[in-house]
Design a protein around this motif. Sequence first.
Motif, PDB file in Angstrom:
ATOM      1  N   HIS A   9     103.813  23.279  45.276  1.00  0.00           N
ATOM      2  CA  HIS A   9     103.397  22.501  46.119  1.00  0.00           C
ATOM      3  C   HIS A   9     101.745  22.643  46.665  1.00  0.00           C
ATOM      4  CE1 HIS A   9     107.026  20.458  47.055  1.00  0.00           C
ATOM      5  NE2 HIS A   9     107.432  21.663  47.182  1.00  0.00           N
ATOM      6  N   VAL A  10     101.006  23.733  46.303  1.00  0.00           N
ATOM      7  CA  VAL A  10      99.760  24.163  46.427  1.00  0.00           C
ATOM      8  C   VAL A  10      98.992  23.897  45.374  1.00  0.00           C
ATOM      9  CG1 VAL A  10      98.051  25.915  47.604  1.00  0.00           C
ATOM     10  CG2 VAL A  10     100.348  25.573  48.505  1.00  0.00           C
ATOM     11  N   TRP A  11      99.401  24.360  44.375  1.00  0.00           N
ATOM     12  CA  TRP A  11      98.653  24.436  43.046  1.00  0.00           C
ATOM     13  C   TRP A  11      99.184  23.499  42.178  1.00  0.00           C
ATOM     14  CZ3 TRP A  11      99.196  28.816  45.672  1.00  0.00           C
ATOM     15  CH2 TRP A  11      98.014  29.642  46.202  1.00  0.00           C
ATOM     16  N   ASP A  12     100.381  22.778  42.102  1.00  0.00           N
ATOM     17  CA  ASP A  12     100.963  22.494  40.897  1.00  0.00           C
ATOM     18  C   ASP A  12     101.440  23.480  39.993  1.00  0.00           C
ATOM     19  OD1 ASP A  12     101.040  19.874  42.184  1.00  0.00           O
ATOM     20  OD2 ASP A  12      99.313  19.114  41.227  1.00  0.00           O
ATOM     21  N   PHE A  13     102.538  23.170  39.307  1.00  0.00           N
ATOM     22  CA  PHE A  13     102.842  24.174  38.263  1.00  0.00           C
ATOM     23  C   PHE A  13     101.692  24.179  37.176  1.00  0.00           C
ATOM     24  CE2 PHE A  13     107.166  23.608  39.484  1.00  0.00           C
ATOM     25  CZ  PHE A  13     107.575  25.117  39.851  1.00  0.00           C
ATOM     26  N   GLY A  14     101.565  25.418  36.435  1.00  0.00           N
ATOM     27  CA  GLY A  14     100.526  25.387  35.476  1.00  0.00           C
ATOM     28  C   GLY A  14      99.167  25.872  35.880  1.00  0.00           C
ATOM     29  N   GLU A  15      98.812  25.778  37.186  1.00  0.00           N
ATOM     30  CA  GLU A  15      97.525  25.651  37.657  1.00  0.00           C
ATOM     31  C   GLU A  15      97.299  27.083  38.526  1.00  0.00           C
ATOM     32  OE1 GLU A  15      96.448  22.378  40.248  1.00  0.00           O
ATOM     33  OE2 GLU A  15      96.571  21.115  38.474  1.00  0.00           O
TER      34      GLU A  15
END
Length: 234
Positions: A187-193
């Motif tokens: 929710h904060v970075w999105d997966f992968g970031e």
Amino acid sequence: MNASDVPPGTRLLVVEDEPAILDVLATSLQFLGYEVSQAATGRAALTAIREHAPHLVLLDVMLPDIDGFEVVRRVRAAGSATPVIFLTARESGQDIVGGLDLGADDYITKPFRLAEVAARVRAVLRRGESSAPTQLLVCGDLEMDTETYEVRRAGVRVELSPTEYRLLHHLLLNRNRVLTHDQLLEHVWDFGEGDHGVLKTYISYLRRKLDALGPGMIETRRGVGYILREQATP
């Protein structure tokens, strides 16, 4: 309708991967007096919603990375009530019902008339004015105003970076509830970031700023995640 009918500062986000349609929509809505930001992918839309807090999102469904349905699913899972209108070529009854059931506020199929889009936008914004939830998130002496992006603890303003703000926003939305590492990263970075190391670093940044003004508030659940409370257990 003319520009003077739109309350100053009303922000719209238009999400569309077809440049010509995106340009027509953005230009027309700006002419009516709205502040319009644009995105061409689902991930860009999620970032824009988090960082710019639009009053309404016009959202295409068929986007090149994650589709509009998934965008709404993630936005609602994060606790956001931002109004969304789907604007899409997918016109089956199943798509329309499915989109509305996900939490969208309206559904317009292509081809569309600009006058109809403008009218639907006005109608959804009017509904929001009468049922707008509070913009203040509170946990003990910690307050976050999601309209002004101001955070205060014990009445003292706390300066946060955009990432720190998003992290604290999600913790406040889920106060007194354990959030796993993966939930926060999604929710904060999105997966992968982001990764667990980055999350740990930003939790330490938040603790440093919040704990300077009162007792600790963020608990670590070893091997699981974090929880925000009025006062953390030592």
